[in-house]
Design an enzyme around this catalytic site. Structure first.
Site, mmCIF file in Angstrom:
data_model
loop_
_atom_site.group_PDB
_atom_site.id
_atom_site.type_symbol
_atom_site.label_atom_id
_atom_site.label_comp_id
_atom_site.label_asym_id
_atom_site.label_seq_id
_atom_site.Cartn_x
_atom_site.Cartn_y
_atom_site.Cartn_z
ATOM 1 N N THR A 17 -25.001 -13.439 -54.698
ATOM 2 C CA THR A 17 -26.272 -13.629 -55.387
ATOM 3 C C THR A 17 -26.214 -13.057 -56.797
ATOM 4 O O THR A 17 -25.409 -12.163 -57.076
ATOM 5 C CB THR A 17 -27.401 -12.925 -54.604
ATOM 6 O OG1 THR A 17 -28.626 -13.052 -55.311
ATOM 7 C CG2 THR A 17 -27.108 -11.451 -54.410
ATOM 8 N N ASP A 18 -27.076 -13.545 -57.652
ATOM 9 C CA ASP A 18 -27.180 -12.943 -58.984
ATOM 10 C C ASP A 18 -28.005 -11.651 -58.936
ATOM 11 O O ASP A 18 -28.154 -10.967 -59.928
ATOM 12 C CB ASP A 18 -27.760 -13.919 -60.000
ATOM 13 C CG ASP A 18 -29.186 -14.328 -59.709
ATOM 14 O OD1 ASP A 18 -29.669 -14.091 -58.586
ATOM 15 O OD2 ASP A 18 -29.826 -14.906 -60.592
ATOM 16 N N TYR A 40 -30.472 -5.418 -51.197
ATOM 17 C CA TYR A 40 -29.883 -6.747 -51.021
ATOM 18 C C TYR A 40 -28.748 -6.967 -52.020
ATOM 19 O O TYR A 40 -27.635 -7.335 -51.638
ATOM 20 C CB TYR A 40 -30.964 -7.814 -51.177
ATOM 21 C CG TYR A 40 -30.450 -9.231 -51.116
ATOM 22 C CD1 TYR A 40 -29.975 -9.764 -49.927
ATOM 23 C CD2 TYR A 40 -30.448 -10.032 -52.253
ATOM 24 C CE1 TYR A 40 -29.505 -11.065 -49.859
ATOM 25 C CE2 TYR A 40 -29.977 -11.336 -52.191
ATOM 26 C CZ TYR A 40 -29.510 -11.848 -50.997
ATOM 27 O OH TYR A 40 -29.044 -13.133 -50.938
ATOM 28 N N LYS A 44 -24.612 -7.171 -51.204
ATOM 29 C CA LYS A 44 -23.790 -8.325 -51.602
ATOM 30 C C LYS A 44 -22.635 -7.879 -52.492
ATOM 31 O O LYS A 44 -21.505 -8.338 -52.331
ATOM 32 C CB LYS A 44 -24.644 -9.372 -52.327
ATOM 33 C CG LYS A 44 -25.630 -10.089 -51.438
ATOM 34 C CD LYS A 44 -24.905 -10.980 -50.450
ATOM 35 C CE LYS A 44 -25.852 -11.953 -49.776
ATOM 36 N NZ LYS A 44 -25.136 -12.952 -48.980
#
Length: 89
Positions: A17-18, A40, A44
Site C-alpha cells: 500500500t502507499d 496498517y 505492510k
C-alpha cells in the site's frame, strides 16, 4: 512462510500500500523513504522488508485504494481504474 517459499522456490506477490508513506509529499517513487503513520502501513512495510531481505523471488505491488470510494480522494480504486481503462482502450 519465508522458509516454505524458499524451499519450494515460490514467487511471492505481496499487495502492499502507499500507506507506507506519510502522505506529505505525494506522487511517491519506489526509492522514496517510507514513513508509515499507522499500524496498517507499518505492517505492510514490515512484510516488504522481510521479503526483500529474504532469498524469495518476489514482487511488491503498492496500491493506492484497492476497493471502495473515499470522499476526499479524487483517484478511483484500482479495480474501477482497470475496468475504466479496459472499457476505454
Amino acid at each position: 512462510m519465508t522458509e516454505i517459499s524458499e524451499q519450494l522456490n515460490i514467487h511471492v506477490i505481496h499487495i502492499s500500500t502507499d500507506f507506507i508513506f506519510d502522505g506529505k509529499k505525494g506522487n511517491y517513487k519506489e526509492t522514496d523513504i517510507p514513513n508509515p503513520v499507522n499500524y496498517y502501513g507499518a505492517s505492510k512495510l514490515n512484510f516488504e522488508a522481510i521479503l526483500t531481505a529474504s532469498a524469495i523471488q518476489n514482487t511488491i505491488l503498492r496500491t493506492t485504494l484497492v476497493y471502495g470510494k473515499v470522499p476526499q480522494v479524487t483517484n478511483s480504486n484500482i479495480v474501477l481504474w482497470v475496468k475504466k481503462m479496459l472499457e476505454e482502450k
